[in-house]
Design an enzyme around this catalytic site. Sequence first.
Site, PDB file in Angstrom:
ATOM      1  N   GLY A 164      -3.618 -35.063 -51.274  1.00  0.00           N
ATOM      2  CA  GLY A 164      -2.896 -33.814 -51.122  1.00  0.00           C
ATOM      3  C   GLY A 164      -1.616 -33.814 -51.918  1.00  0.00           C
TER       4      GLY A 164
ATOM      5  N   PRO B  35       2.436 -33.847 -52.950  1.00  0.00           N
ATOM      6  CG  PRO B  35       3.625 -34.401 -54.871  1.00  0.00           C
ATOM      7  CD  PRO B  35       2.619 -33.430 -54.357  1.00  0.00           C
TER       8      PRO B  35
ATOM      9  CB  SER C 109      -9.939 -19.869 -60.122  1.00  0.00           C
ATOM     10  OG  SER C 109      -8.700 -20.340 -60.579  1.00  0.00           O
TER      11      SER C 109
ATOM     12  CE  LYS D 198      -7.275 -21.297 -56.550  1.00  0.00           C
ATOM     13  NZ  LYS D 198      -8.553 -20.916 -57.178  1.00  0.00           N
TER      14      LYS D 198
END
Length: 786
Positions: free
Chosen positions: A369, A371, A692, A735
């Site tokens: 994931g 930081p 995307s 997102k």
Amino acid sequence: MDDVRHPSATTTISTNDIPGTIPILPIVDTNLFPKMVLPLVLIQKEAIDLIDEAMAGSRMLGLLLSRRPDPDSKHTADDLYRIGTVAMILKMSKMEDEKAQLLIQGLNRFKVTRFLRGKPYLQAKIAVMASKNGNRNIENRALMANIAEQYEKIVNLSPGLPNEMAQMIKSLQEPNVLADMVASTINAPVKEKQKVIELIDVTKRLKKVTRLVNDQLEILEMGSKIQNQVKEDMNKQQREYYLRQQLKAIREELGDTQDEPVEIREYRALIKKNYLPDEARKEAERELQRLSRMHPSSSEYVVASSYLDWLTSLPWKKASKDMLDIKSARRILNQDHHGLEKPKKRILEYLAVRKLKKDSKGPILCFAGPPGTGKTSLGRSIAKALGREFVRISLGGVRDEAEIRGHRRTYVGALPGRIIQNIRKAGRKNPVFMLDEIDKVDSSYHGDPSSALLEVLDPEQNYSFTDHYLDVSFDLSDVIFLTTANVLHTIPGPLRDRMEVLELNGYTEDEKQKIATRYLIPRQREANGLTAGQIRFTAGAVKKIITGYTRESGLRNLERQIGTVCRGVAAKIAEEQVTHLVIRKEDLHEYLGPDQNMPDLALRITSPGVVVGLAWTPVGGEILFVEAVAMKGGKGMTLTGQLGDIMKESATTALSFIRSHAEVLGVDDTFFDTHDVHVHVPAGSIPKDGPSAGVTMLAALVSLVTGKKVRSRLAMTGEITLRGEVLPVGGVKEKIIAAHRAGIRSVVLPLWNKKDMEDVPRHIQDRMNFSFTDKMEDVIFHAFDP
């Protein structure tokens, strides 16, 4: 010593017999003195021609020392000293390989008055130099006696000089002959000998030779002293070794080992106390036996004792007892971490399996994931819940395989790898071992560390992990290995296959607010010497810091900003300006300056051709704008904004779809024949790529052609095809969180991504509208008002 000898029968030639012009032969690394004999080997053609002419004439030639030490180079008149020795050729023979051997005898000193030209070799006009003050006066006799005495000592210390040389020197009556002969036979530099040749005054010559003899004698005496000392040391060590071996044999016969050195007894006791495995015990006893035969001052003694230190200090049998209380583990995880429900659920399942099956070879968990999302602290919580030791190593930038497997003992300063080092530091064979930043391991000519990690992270292999330094197997099967990564695509496939990836997505604003209130503010308050009564943050101030001064998926920057405010308050309290403060959102400007983030980025859509897209980055989700403008022309489409190839292809695909479906979309199909189109994605200094943004490109171009603005506070993501389909994309949760943070209220997503909505927090789903589609025509429908 120089190969110079006194002739048995000296050729008698007067000064008048020496011609005024003679050929000159340059010599290097040697000298010829009058009345001395010297053998020479000549290989240069000019030198052989010189000898042939000399043999045909007077058989005499002049020898001058060259300042250039290279014997193969061509020597010019400028390279030569001006004073040398006239020599007569006694013998000369030529060999098959075009070489000439000479035996020459020095006759007298000479000085060059002028060099002559016209020959392929050097010629010179010379003046013969007679010695001065050569009588046997008192001073000369004293100097001669001293030289003879010192020379005898040199002969005794020099195996290359026969004893008869000392007797010959004593028998010489002429001071000049004695000085020349001694100077020619001692091992002095050729330049110093040249100075002796240039001295015409015999008394000065004797004094110069006296200094050379004294220097040579001092060097020989020092060398003899060093040789004797080394020999004594060697004899002493050999004697001690033999005595030690005899003493050992006597002890073995008597069955007595109590007189062993203390260090040897301590190692023997540690080997027995630590219950080493059979392989390690045999290796330790073999090394201990070698150590007992070594002298403590030996360099190998340190290497062997360091190796025994590592073998005897590792926790071969020591292990922590697991506290497999699932309820307690759940409480600890909830206390230490807010949110992260999916990773915490998987960790509890992992611990439950270990409780039910003690010998479970569980998977290697990889926390992936952005930081600052709590990956490393999750590992600490697991160790705390299990009651195990926690060790962590950072793999960022590691390029050498020896960092994992260690160096072999043949190298100077060799050490075990980081795995074994940290196992010893933990003091237990079953710690929770976190390999941080595994995605940043790199390879080099030293080897590939990720390949060495394949054995470490494979439960089917790591029971016999072999470190190059130890060279014996160590069981890592009881170690709980955890890894962390920011991105997964940089991890090699075989290594990634050994790990189960748990995604740690970014935090929402509500989660950040709760974490700041429960964890970050108390921690920074304590770190800056404040109490709860001295500083308090209102909820509005915390929210303002989150929205106005940080824009990240993790929490590190948020904690830094809170720390900045705490330090500002601490300064005021220390200066006694205030005793306590309540931080409100309007006070933040004083401590943090103006807002760092532009509010409501989605409200920047003020004209047709502008659409908000959603993107994924290694540090979380982001929103991006796609802007399109048209101008008169017909040359095609321009793309800017540091776009990658895939993103450019998405724009081309969207344009082709619009032109091929112009009638269905209600678009003027002649628009692109008369207009140039420029598509730009802001933040042009940041590279962007990925499929995307396809639906965003499509909506921007349709908006431009139709002149309609897209709906307010709308964002979209999805890949498009020429057939008109919308394909799924990744990073949906990040997102959507980024869209919520930016004030977006409606999101268009691919239909296949509907399943990913389970990971989106419920309160975000309740505040936003989501439209799912698998057709590009539907994207246009959702993007514009009817």
